[in-house]
Design an enzyme around this catalytic site. Structure first.
Site, PDB file in Angstrom:
ATOM      1  N   SER A  87       0.855  -1.177   0.000  1.00 47.74           N
ATOM      2  CA  SER A  87       0.000   0.000   0.000  1.00 47.74           C
ATOM      3  C   SER A  87       0.894   1.230   0.000  1.00 47.74           C
ATOM      4  O   SER A  87       2.052   1.160   0.434  1.00 47.74           O
ATOM      5  CB  SER A  87      -0.897   0.016   1.248  1.00 47.74           C
ATOM      6  OG  SER A  87      -1.509   1.274   1.450  1.00 47.74           O
ATOM      7  N   TYR A 120      -2.384  -0.677  10.433  1.00 46.47           N
ATOM      8  CA  TYR A 120      -2.440  -1.041   9.014  1.00 46.47           C
ATOM      9  C   TYR A 120      -1.145  -0.644   8.306  1.00 46.47           C
ATOM     10  O   TYR A 120      -0.573  -1.432   7.548  1.00 46.47           O
ATOM     11  CB  TYR A 120      -3.641  -0.362   8.353  1.00 46.47           C
ATOM     12  CG  TYR A 120      -3.785  -0.661   6.883  1.00 46.47           C
ATOM     13  CD1 TYR A 120      -4.303  -1.877   6.456  1.00 46.47           C
ATOM     14  CD2 TYR A 120      -3.400   0.267   5.923  1.00 46.47           C
ATOM     15  CE1 TYR A 120      -4.435  -2.160   5.101  1.00 46.47           C
ATOM     16  CE2 TYR A 120      -3.531  -0.011   4.567  1.00 46.47           C
ATOM     17  CZ  TYR A 120      -4.050  -1.222   4.175  1.00 46.47           C
ATOM     18  OH  TYR A 120      -4.175  -1.495   2.818  1.00 46.47           O
TER      19      TYR A 120
END
Length: 252
Positions: free
Chosen positions: A137, A150
Site C-alpha cells: 500500500s 495497518y
C-alpha cells in the site's frame, strides 16, 4: 492468454481487489486457486470465472494459520504464481489501537504473507522459477492519518518483498509488490455506511479527492497491473514496489 498452463494462487480472492485479480488471471488462461476464509465469496468468484470460460477453484484457507496454508499448498500441486492479497484494515492511532487490534492485523497482514512464502517458496526454488506478487500500500511509504497498525503491516509487506526478491533472485523467482492508494472496494462502502451514514456522498467525494486524479482507483485497474507484473512481459522486474495511486506519491 499469457498464463495458459499456469496455476495461480490468489489469497483473499473472494472480493474486492483479490476477486478482480483472480478474474483477470483466469481470463488470460491461468487456473486460479482462490484461498479464502469466506467460502461464499470465493464460490461466487469461482462461479463468475467458470461462467466466463475460465478455470478456478475455491479453497478454504486461513492465511493467519500456518497449518491451514500448508494444507492448501499440498492440495494445490504446482504453483507458478502466488498473489498475497489477503488482508484486513484497521482505523486508529498508536493510542487507540488495542493490543488485540494490533495482533489481529499482524496475524493476517504480516504473518499471512510469511506463511504463504514459507509454504510455497520451497517448491518454486526446486523448480527454478516462480512469480510472487504481494499487496502492499502507499501506507507502507507514506504517513496516513489513523492507520497506525495497518501502515505497520504494509510496511512489513514491503520489507518482506525486498528480502524475498534478494534471497531468491538467483533461483529464478521474481517478487514484487503493488502499492495502491484508495481503491473503491466493498470495504470503502461499508466504512462510509458505518461511520458517515448521514453524509456518505460528501465523504466519498472527499476520499476520492485525496488522489490527485480526483477519484478512487478501481479493482480492475489494480488487476490489470497485477497481470502484467506476474507475466513474462515483466521478466526484468523484481524487487520493486510499484505505485498505483492516482498520483498520490509524487503529485501531492
Amino acid at each position: 492468454m499469457r498464463f495458459e498452463g499456469r496455476t495461480a494462487v490468489v489469497t483473499g480472492g473472494g472480493s474486492g481487489i483479490g476477486a478482480a485479480i483472480a478474474e483477470r488471471l483466469a481470463g488470460e488462461g491461468a487456473k486460479v486457486l482462490i484461498w479464502e476464509l469466506n467460502p461464499q465469496g470465493a464460490e461466487s468468484v469461482v462461479q463468475s470465472i467458470c461462467q466466463a470460460g475460465g478455470v478456478a477453484e475455491a479453497v478454504a484457507c486461513d492465511v493467519s494459520r500456518l497449518e491451514s496454508v500448508q494444507n492448501a499448498t499440498r492440495q494445490a500441486g504446482t504453483i507458478d504464481i502466488l498473489v498475497n492479497n489477503a488482508g484486513i484494515a484497521h482505523i486508529g492511532t498508536a493510542e487507540s489501537t488495542t493490543p488485540e487490534d494490533f495482533d489481529r492485523i499482524f496475524s493476517v497482514n504480516v504473518k499471512g504473507v510469511y506463511h504463504c512464502l514459507h509454504a510455497i517458496l520451497p517448491s518454486m526454488r526446486a523448480r527454478g522459477k516462480g512469480v510472487i506478487l504481494n499487496m502492499a500500500s502507499i501506507a507502507s511509504r507514506l504517513g496516513i492519518q489513523d492507520r497506525f497498525a495497518y501502515s505497520m503491516s504494509k510496511g512489513a509487506v514491503l520489507a518482506m518483498t525486498l528480502s524475498a526478491a534478494k534471497d531468491y533472485v538467483s533461483a529464478g523467482i521474481r517478487c514484487n509488490c503493488l502499492c495502491p492508494a484508495r481503491i473503491h472496494t466493498p470495504f470503502v462502502d461499508a466504512y462510509l455506511k458505518q461511520h458517515y451514514p448521514d453524509n456518505r456522498d460528501e465523504m466519498f467525494t472527499r476520499l476520492s479527492a485525496y488522489q490527485p486524479v480526483g477519484r478512487m482507483g478501481e479493482p480492475a485497474e489494480v488487476a490489470a497491473l497485477a497481470a502484467f507484473v506476474c507475466s513474462d512481459e515483466a521478466a526484468f522486474i523484481t524487487g520493486s514496489a510499484i505505485d498505483i495511486d492516482g498520483g498520490v506519491m509524487n503529485l501531492r
